[in-house]
Motif scaffolding. Structure first.
Motif, mmCIF file in Angstrom:
data_model
loop_
_atom_site.group_PDB
_atom_site.id
_atom_site.type_symbol
_atom_site.label_atom_id
_atom_site.label_comp_id
_atom_site.label_asym_id
_atom_site.label_seq_id
_atom_site.Cartn_x
_atom_site.Cartn_y
_atom_site.Cartn_z
ATOM 1 N N ALA A 42 0.838 -1.206 0.000
ATOM 2 C CA ALA A 42 0.000 0.000 0.000
ATOM 3 C C ALA A 42 0.874 1.259 0.000
ATOM 4 O O ALA A 42 0.588 2.243 -0.703
ATOM 5 C CB ALA A 42 -0.928 -0.011 1.209
ATOM 6 N N ALA A 43 1.962 1.235 0.758
ATOM 7 C CA ALA A 43 2.874 2.386 0.791
ATOM 8 C C ALA A 43 3.540 2.592 -0.565
ATOM 9 O O ALA A 43 3.738 3.730 -1.020
ATOM 10 C CB ALA A 43 3.935 2.192 1.874
ATOM 11 N N ARG A 44 3.875 1.494 -1.244
ATOM 12 C CA ARG A 44 4.466 1.608 -2.577
ATOM 13 C C ARG A 44 3.466 2.217 -3.555
ATOM 14 O O ARG A 44 3.828 3.031 -4.401
ATOM 15 C CB ARG A 44 4.894 0.228 -3.089
ATOM 16 N N MET A 45 2.218 1.797 -3.466
ATOM 17 C CA MET A 45 1.199 2.356 -4.358
ATOM 18 C C MET A 45 1.033 3.864 -4.129
ATOM 19 O O MET A 45 0.901 4.631 -5.080
ATOM 20 C CB MET A 45 -0.149 1.652 -4.154
ATOM 21 N N GLN A 46 1.043 4.285 -2.862
ATOM 22 C CA GLN A 46 0.942 5.709 -2.569
ATOM 23 C C GLN A 46 2.155 6.470 -3.102
ATOM 24 O O GLN A 46 2.034 7.568 -3.651
ATOM 25 C CB GLN A 46 0.798 5.940 -1.069
ATOM 26 N N ALA A 47 3.331 5.877 -2.934
ATOM 27 C CA ALA A 47 4.551 6.528 -3.420
ATOM 28 C C ALA A 47 4.535 6.636 -4.934
ATOM 29 O O ALA A 47 4.957 7.652 -5.502
ATOM 30 C CB ALA A 47 5.788 5.756 -2.957
ATOM 31 N N MET A 48 4.040 5.614 -5.611
ATOM 32 C CA MET A 48 3.973 5.658 -7.069
ATOM 33 C C MET A 48 2.976 6.714 -7.542
ATOM 34 O O MET A 48 3.175 7.357 -8.568
ATOM 35 C CB MET A 48 3.595 4.289 -7.634
ATOM 36 N N ALA A 49 1.892 6.892 -6.782
ATOM 37 C CA ALA A 49 0.897 7.898 -7.149
ATOM 38 C C ALA A 49 1.461 9.308 -6.985
ATOM 39 O O ALA A 49 1.117 10.216 -7.747
ATOM 40 C CB ALA A 49 -0.364 7.733 -6.302
ATOM 41 N N ARG A 50 2.339 9.513 -5.989
ATOM 42 C CA ARG A 50 2.915 10.834 -5.740
ATOM 43 C C ARG A 50 4.175 11.100 -6.556
ATOM 44 O O ARG A 50 4.670 12.210 -6.546
ATOM 45 C CB ARG A 50 3.275 10.965 -4.262
ATOM 46 N N ARG A 51 4.670 10.108 -7.216
ATOM 47 C CA ARG A 51 5.915 10.249 -7.967
ATOM 48 C C ARG A 51 5.772 11.289 -9.063
ATOM 49 O O ARG A 51 4.737 11.389 -9.721
ATOM 50 C CB ARG A 51 6.288 8.909 -8.592
ATOM 51 N N LYS A 52 6.818 12.057 -9.258
ATOM 52 C CA LYS A 52 6.816 13.063 -10.316
ATOM 53 C C LYS A 52 6.801 12.375 -11.661
ATOM 54 O O LYS A 52 7.467 11.368 -11.865
ATOM 55 C CB LYS A 52 8.076 13.936 -10.239
ATOM 56 N N GLN A 53 6.025 12.940 -12.557
ATOM 57 C CA GLN A 53 5.994 12.413 -13.906
ATOM 58 C C GLN A 53 7.279 12.830 -14.630
ATOM 59 O O GLN A 53 7.778 13.936 -14.437
ATOM 60 C CB GLN A 53 4.776 12.948 -14.663
#
Length: 153
Positions: A42-53
């Protein structure tokens, strides 16, 4: 010789570091209990969502031409970059500027001609001879009488 450090290179280095850290964490996560691995997922999914494009990398080109204008040097690619429509637009703007300048000149010449004609008409229809206007004392009299008449009105 060192290469220039560009912002694009920094982003590439950041992405590589992130991929190495993620691979290392994924390798150690196989032995963890189910609830911890789910929280990590779940933390990885959140980090991927916040990652800069990723930002598009601009292509750098070397200058093909160096143009000197007085004490200034300009780097260029040797081409003006204007296509047919760009040149046509530039030509139309230059033509509009020339037409505007010619029109302003004609209007000013017409105004000057009208002023000279009015002055000539007033001199010829006046009771005073034209030599009186060349007398310095009379010109001073006209200036002072003109100011007093404008003040009294």
């Amino acid at each position: 010789m060192t290469k220039p450090y560009l912002p694009q290179m920094a982003e590439v280095a950041q992405n590589r570091f992130g991929l190495r850290v993620a691979a290392r964490l994924s390798a150690g996560a196989e032995d963890l209990p189910y609830d911890i691995s789910e929280r990590l997922r779940a933390a990885r999914m959140q980090a991927m969502a916040r990652r800069k494009q990723p930002v598009a990398v601009t292509r750098l080109r070397t200058a093909n031409a160096v143009v000197r204008h007085g004490n200034t040097l300009t780097l260029g690619s040797g081409e003006d970059g204007l296509g047919f429509w760009g040149r046509l637009t530039s030509l139309a703007l230059v033509c509009a500027l020339v037409i505007g300048l010619v029109a302003a000149n004609v209007v000013q010449d017409d105004d000057r001609t009208t002023e000279v004609a009015d002055l000539d008409a007033s001199l010829l229809t006046d009771d005073l001879p034209p030599e009186a206007y060349s007398d310095a004392g009379f010109v001073q009299f006209l200036k002072t009488s003109g100011q007093s008449t404008t003040v009294s009105h």
